[in-house]
Design a protein around this motif. Structure first.
Motif, mmCIF file in Angstrom:
data_model
loop_
_atom_site.group_PDB
_atom_site.id
_atom_site.type_symbol
_atom_site.label_atom_id
_atom_site.label_comp_id
_atom_site.label_asym_id
_atom_site.label_seq_id
_atom_site.Cartn_x
_atom_site.Cartn_y
_atom_site.Cartn_z
ATOM 1 N N LEU A 12 0.816 -1.211 0.000
ATOM 2 C CA LEU A 12 0.000 0.000 0.000
ATOM 3 C C LEU A 12 0.852 1.264 0.000
ATOM 4 O O LEU A 12 0.565 2.214 -0.733
ATOM 5 N N ALA A 95 -6.776 2.070 3.172
ATOM 6 C CA ALA A 95 -5.581 2.699 3.730
ATOM 7 C C ALA A 95 -5.973 4.042 4.324
ATOM 8 O O ALA A 95 -6.644 4.833 3.676
ATOM 9 N N CYS A 102 -4.024 0.171 7.995
ATOM 10 C CA CYS A 102 -4.632 -0.428 6.814
ATOM 11 C C CYS A 102 -5.539 -1.591 7.196
ATOM 12 O O CYS A 102 -5.483 -2.105 8.322
ATOM 13 N N TYR A 143 0.787 0.664 8.922
ATOM 14 C CA TYR A 143 1.591 0.573 7.712
ATOM 15 C C TYR A 143 2.512 1.784 7.663
ATOM 16 O O TYR A 143 2.299 2.756 8.396
#
Length: 264
Positions: A12, A95, A102, A143
Protein backbone atom coordinates in the motif's frame (compact mmCIF):
# COMPACT_ATOMS: atom_id res chain seq x y z
CA UNK A 1 -1.31 -14.20 8.25
CA UNK A 2 2.12 -12.99 9.39
CA UNK A 3 3.16 -12.61 5.75
CA UNK A 4 0.09 -10.45 5.06
CA UNK A 5 1.00 -8.16 7.97
CA UNK A 6 4.37 -7.54 6.33
CA UNK A 7 3.53 -7.47 2.63
CA UNK A 8 0.15 -5.67 2.49
CA UNK A 9 1.33 -2.54 4.38
CA UNK A 10 4.46 -2.38 2.21
CA UNK A 11 2.41 -2.79 -0.95
CA UNK A 12 0.00 0.00 0.00
CA UNK A 13 2.78 2.44 0.83
CA UNK A 14 4.38 1.74 -2.53
CA UNK A 15 1.12 2.13 -4.49
CA UNK A 16 0.40 5.51 -2.89
CA UNK A 17 3.94 6.89 -3.14
CA UNK A 18 4.30 5.76 -6.76
CA UNK A 19 1.38 8.01 -7.67
CA UNK A 20 2.42 10.97 -5.51
CA UNK A 21 5.89 10.80 -7.17
CA UNK A 22 7.56 13.33 -4.88
CA UNK A 23 10.95 13.22 -6.70
CA UNK A 24 9.33 14.26 -9.99
CA UNK A 25 6.39 16.40 -8.87
CA UNK A 26 7.43 17.91 -5.54
CA UNK A 27 4.09 16.81 -4.07
CA UNK A 28 4.24 15.20 -0.66
CA UNK A 29 0.74 14.00 0.21
CA UNK A 30 -2.29 12.09 -1.05
CA UNK A 31 -4.42 15.22 -0.68
CA UNK A 32 -2.40 16.95 -3.42
CA UNK A 33 -3.36 14.36 -6.06
CA UNK A 34 -5.84 14.94 -8.86
CA UNK A 35 -9.12 13.04 -8.74
CA UNK A 36 -8.05 10.74 -11.57
CA UNK A 37 -4.79 9.93 -9.76
CA UNK A 38 -6.65 9.00 -6.59
CA UNK A 39 -8.77 6.64 -8.66
CA UNK A 40 -5.64 5.17 -10.21
CA UNK A 41 -4.32 4.20 -6.78
CA UNK A 42 -7.26 1.78 -6.57
CA UNK A 43 -6.25 0.29 -9.92
CA UNK A 44 -2.66 -0.14 -8.76
CA UNK A 45 -3.79 -1.80 -5.53
CA UNK A 46 -5.94 -4.22 -7.54
CA UNK A 47 -3.02 -5.14 -9.82
CA UNK A 48 -0.47 -5.44 -7.01
CA UNK A 49 -2.80 -7.42 -4.73
CA UNK A 50 -3.43 -9.97 -7.48
CA UNK A 51 0.32 -10.29 -8.02
CA UNK A 52 1.07 -10.49 -4.29
CA UNK A 53 -1.52 -13.22 -3.66
CA UNK A 54 -0.96 -14.98 -7.02
CA UNK A 55 -4.63 -14.54 -7.93
CA UNK A 56 -5.80 -14.95 -11.56
CA UNK A 57 -7.89 -12.50 -13.54
CA UNK A 58 -11.59 -13.32 -13.59
CA UNK A 59 -14.94 -12.16 -14.90
CA UNK A 60 -14.79 -9.51 -12.17
CA UNK A 61 -11.35 -8.54 -10.85
CA UNK A 62 -10.17 -12.00 -9.80
CA UNK A 63 -11.15 -15.52 -8.78
CA UNK A 64 -10.94 -16.84 -5.20
CA UNK A 65 -11.40 -20.58 -4.58
CA UNK A 66 -13.26 -20.85 -7.88
CA UNK A 67 -15.59 -17.91 -7.19
CA UNK A 68 -15.60 -14.58 -9.02
CA UNK A 69 -14.48 -11.78 -6.70
CA UNK A 70 -14.20 -8.02 -6.90
CA UNK A 71 -11.30 -6.07 -5.36
CA UNK A 72 -12.37 -2.79 -3.80
CA UNK A 73 -9.95 -0.21 -2.41
CA UNK A 74 -10.66 2.99 -0.51
CA UNK A 75 -8.72 5.76 1.19
CA UNK A 76 -11.90 6.66 3.09
CA UNK A 77 -14.24 4.98 5.57
CA UNK A 78 -16.28 2.86 3.12
CA UNK A 79 -16.22 1.09 -0.22
CA UNK A 80 -18.40 1.64 -3.28
CA UNK A 81 -19.82 -1.64 -4.54
CA UNK A 82 -20.83 -1.77 -8.23
CA UNK A 83 -24.00 -3.59 -9.29
CA UNK A 84 -22.01 -6.35 -11.02
CA UNK A 85 -20.34 -7.24 -7.71
CA UNK A 86 -23.61 -7.72 -5.79
CA UNK A 87 -23.91 -11.27 -4.42
CA UNK A 88 -20.22 -11.85 -5.12
CA UNK A 89 -17.18 -11.96 -2.86
CA UNK A 90 -15.52 -8.57 -2.39
CA UNK A 91 -11.94 -8.28 -1.24
CA UNK A 92 -11.91 -5.04 0.73
CA UNK A 93 -8.72 -3.01 1.06
CA UNK A 94 -8.42 0.33 2.87
CA UNK A 95 -5.58 2.70 3.73
CA UNK A 96 -5.86 5.53 6.24
CA UNK A 97 -3.04 7.99 5.51
CA UNK A 98 -3.69 10.12 8.60
CA UNK A 99 -3.57 7.24 11.08
CA UNK A 100 -1.20 5.11 8.95
CA UNK A 101 -3.40 2.05 9.41
CA UNK A 102 -4.63 -0.43 6.81
CA UNK A 103 -7.41 -2.97 6.46
CA UNK A 104 -7.98 -6.15 4.46
CA UNK A 105 -11.21 -8.12 4.63
CA UNK A 106 -13.68 -10.33 2.79
CA UNK A 107 -17.42 -9.92 2.48
CA UNK A 108 -20.17 -11.28 0.25
CA UNK A 109 -21.91 -8.17 -1.09
CA UNK A 110 -25.47 -9.32 -0.44
CA UNK A 111 -28.18 -6.73 -1.18
CA UNK A 112 -29.15 -6.65 2.51
CA UNK A 113 -25.57 -5.68 3.40
CA UNK A 114 -25.67 -2.56 1.19
CA UNK A 115 -27.13 0.90 1.69
CA UNK A 116 -30.47 1.74 0.09
CA UNK A 117 -29.18 4.74 -1.86
CA UNK A 118 -26.47 4.75 -4.50
CA UNK A 119 -24.34 7.24 -6.41
CA UNK A 120 -24.70 8.28 -10.06
CA UNK A 121 -23.01 5.05 -11.15
CA UNK A 122 -25.54 3.00 -9.16
CA UNK A 123 -22.80 1.96 -6.75
CA UNK A 124 -23.76 1.36 -3.14
CA UNK A 125 -21.71 1.29 0.03
CA UNK A 126 -21.66 -1.19 2.88
CA UNK A 127 -24.28 -0.66 5.57
CA UNK A 128 -23.70 -1.09 9.29
CA UNK A 129 -25.04 -4.62 8.92
CA UNK A 130 -22.63 -5.20 6.03
CA UNK A 131 -19.67 -4.10 8.15
CA UNK A 132 -20.62 -6.63 10.81
CA UNK A 133 -20.26 -9.42 8.24
CA UNK A 134 -16.72 -8.53 7.10
CA UNK A 135 -14.17 -11.26 7.75
CA UNK A 136 -11.13 -9.20 8.72
CA UNK A 137 -7.69 -10.48 7.78
CA UNK A 138 -6.06 -7.20 8.81
CA UNK A 139 -7.91 -4.63 10.89
CA UNK A 140 -6.19 -1.40 11.84
CA UNK A 141 -2.78 -2.83 10.98
CA UNK A 142 -0.03 -0.16 11.04
CA UNK A 143 1.59 0.57 7.71
CA UNK A 144 4.58 2.81 6.88
CA UNK A 145 3.72 6.45 7.45
CA UNK A 146 4.05 9.04 4.76
CA UNK A 147 7.39 10.46 5.91
CA UNK A 148 6.33 14.06 5.30
CA UNK A 149 3.39 13.74 7.69
CA UNK A 150 5.89 13.14 10.50
CA UNK A 151 7.35 16.63 10.05
CA UNK A 152 5.84 20.04 10.61
CA UNK A 153 4.89 21.89 7.40
CA UNK A 154 7.48 24.54 8.32
CA UNK A 155 10.29 21.97 8.54
CA UNK A 156 9.29 20.30 5.27
CA UNK A 157 9.19 23.67 3.50
CA UNK A 158 12.63 24.59 4.85
CA UNK A 159 14.08 21.29 3.61
CA UNK A 160 12.71 21.76 0.10
CA UNK A 161 13.73 25.40 -0.10
CA UNK A 162 17.40 24.54 -0.66
CA UNK A 163 18.78 25.76 -3.98
CA UNK A 164 20.62 22.52 -4.82
CA UNK A 165 20.27 18.80 -4.18
CA UNK A 166 23.17 18.97 -1.74
CA UNK A 167 21.60 21.86 0.15
CA UNK A 168 18.30 20.01 0.48
CA UNK A 169 19.90 16.73 1.59
CA UNK A 170 22.00 18.56 4.20
CA UNK A 171 18.87 20.35 5.45
CA UNK A 172 17.02 17.02 5.66
CA UNK A 173 19.62 15.26 7.80
CA UNK A 174 20.24 18.34 9.90
CA UNK A 175 16.52 18.66 10.71
CA UNK A 176 15.73 14.96 11.12
CA UNK A 177 18.28 13.21 13.32
CA UNK A 178 18.29 9.78 14.99
CA UNK A 179 15.47 8.70 12.64
CA UNK A 180 15.81 6.15 9.85
CA UNK A 181 15.26 7.76 6.44
CA UNK A 182 14.64 5.63 3.36
CA UNK A 183 16.37 5.98 0.01
CA UNK A 184 13.02 7.03 -1.48
CA UNK A 185 12.88 10.06 0.82
CA UNK A 186 16.46 11.05 -0.04
CA UNK A 187 15.58 10.67 -3.73
CA UNK A 188 12.54 12.91 -3.23
CA UNK A 189 14.64 15.61 -1.57
CA UNK A 190 17.64 15.50 -3.92
CA UNK A 191 15.43 15.41 -7.06
CA UNK A 192 18.40 14.41 -9.20
CA UNK A 193 19.19 11.27 -11.21
CA UNK A 194 22.20 10.16 -9.14
CA UNK A 195 20.70 11.10 -5.81
CA UNK A 196 23.14 8.90 -3.87
CA UNK A 197 25.92 11.24 -4.95
CA UNK A 198 24.38 13.87 -2.66
CA UNK A 199 25.13 11.51 0.25
CA UNK A 200 28.77 10.76 -0.48
CA UNK A 201 31.77 12.75 0.56
CA UNK A 202 32.74 14.82 -2.48
CA UNK A 203 36.05 16.59 -1.87
CA UNK A 204 34.50 18.43 1.05
CA UNK A 205 31.42 19.49 -0.91
CA UNK A 206 29.22 16.42 -0.34
CA UNK A 207 26.44 16.26 2.24
CA UNK A 208 28.42 13.84 4.41
CA UNK A 209 31.40 16.23 4.61
CA UNK A 210 29.28 19.31 5.20
CA UNK A 211 27.36 17.63 8.01
CA UNK A 212 30.55 16.27 9.56
CA UNK A 213 31.83 19.87 9.78
CA UNK A 214 28.81 20.49 12.03
CA UNK A 215 29.51 17.39 14.12
CA UNK A 216 26.69 15.42 12.49
CA UNK A 217 27.32 11.90 11.20
CA UNK A 218 25.45 10.75 8.10
CA UNK A 219 25.34 6.97 8.34
CA UNK A 220 24.14 4.21 6.03
CA UNK A 221 23.35 0.59 6.85
CA UNK A 222 24.89 -0.81 3.66
CA UNK A 223 28.46 -0.32 4.94
CA UNK A 224 29.59 -2.55 7.79
CA UNK A 225 31.77 -0.02 9.69
CA UNK A 226 28.86 2.42 9.67
CA UNK A 227 26.37 -0.33 10.51
CA UNK A 228 28.50 -1.24 13.52
CA UNK A 229 28.64 2.42 14.54
CA UNK A 230 24.86 2.72 14.18
CA UNK A 231 24.45 -0.18 16.61
CA UNK A 232 27.03 1.25 19.02
CA UNK A 233 25.19 4.59 19.08
CA UNK A 234 21.92 2.80 19.88
CA UNK A 235 20.28 3.83 16.63
CA UNK A 236 17.89 1.67 14.61
CA UNK A 237 17.22 1.32 10.89
CA UNK A 238 14.09 -0.09 9.26
CA UNK A 239 16.12 -1.67 6.46
CA UNK A 240 19.79 -1.97 5.59
CA UNK A 241 19.50 0.63 2.83
CA UNK A 242 18.25 3.36 5.18
CA UNK A 243 20.21 6.44 6.20
CA UNK A 244 20.34 8.07 9.62
CA UNK A 245 22.06 11.14 11.05
CA UNK A 246 23.41 11.68 14.53
CA UNK A 247 25.19 14.56 16.27
CA UNK A 248 28.21 13.25 18.18
CA UNK A 249 28.99 14.98 21.46
CA UNK A 250 31.11 12.81 23.76
CA UNK A 251 34.79 11.93 23.31
CA UNK A 252 33.86 8.25 23.08
CA UNK A 253 31.37 8.89 20.26
CA UNK A 254 33.87 11.01 18.35
CA UNK A 255 36.55 8.35 18.72
CA UNK A 256 34.14 5.67 17.45
CA UNK A 257 33.19 7.91 14.52
CA UNK A 258 36.84 8.49 13.57
CA UNK A 259 37.45 4.73 13.72
CA UNK A 260 34.59 4.30 11.22
CA UNK A 261 36.25 6.80 8.86
CA UNK A 262 34.58 10.09 9.80
CA UNK A 263 36.51 13.32 10.28
CA UNK A 264 34.91 14.81 13.39
Amino acid sequence: MDALKIEIPKMLRGCIDDVIQTPKTGRRSYEELEKTEKTYIGTRVEIMLRALLSLPRGRLDTVVAGYDADIKHTMGPNWMIPSEAVNHICILVAADEVQAKCYLGLVVAKPEYLTAGGNRDAKKSLSKVGFSHILWLLCGEPYPKNFWRTLSPKTATEIFSGASGNDRVVALFRAVQETAISRDVVDAVARQKDFTRRIRADSGRGARDRLADEGILLLCGTMKPQRDLIARLGLRLNSRGDYISYRVTSKEEKAAARKAGFKV
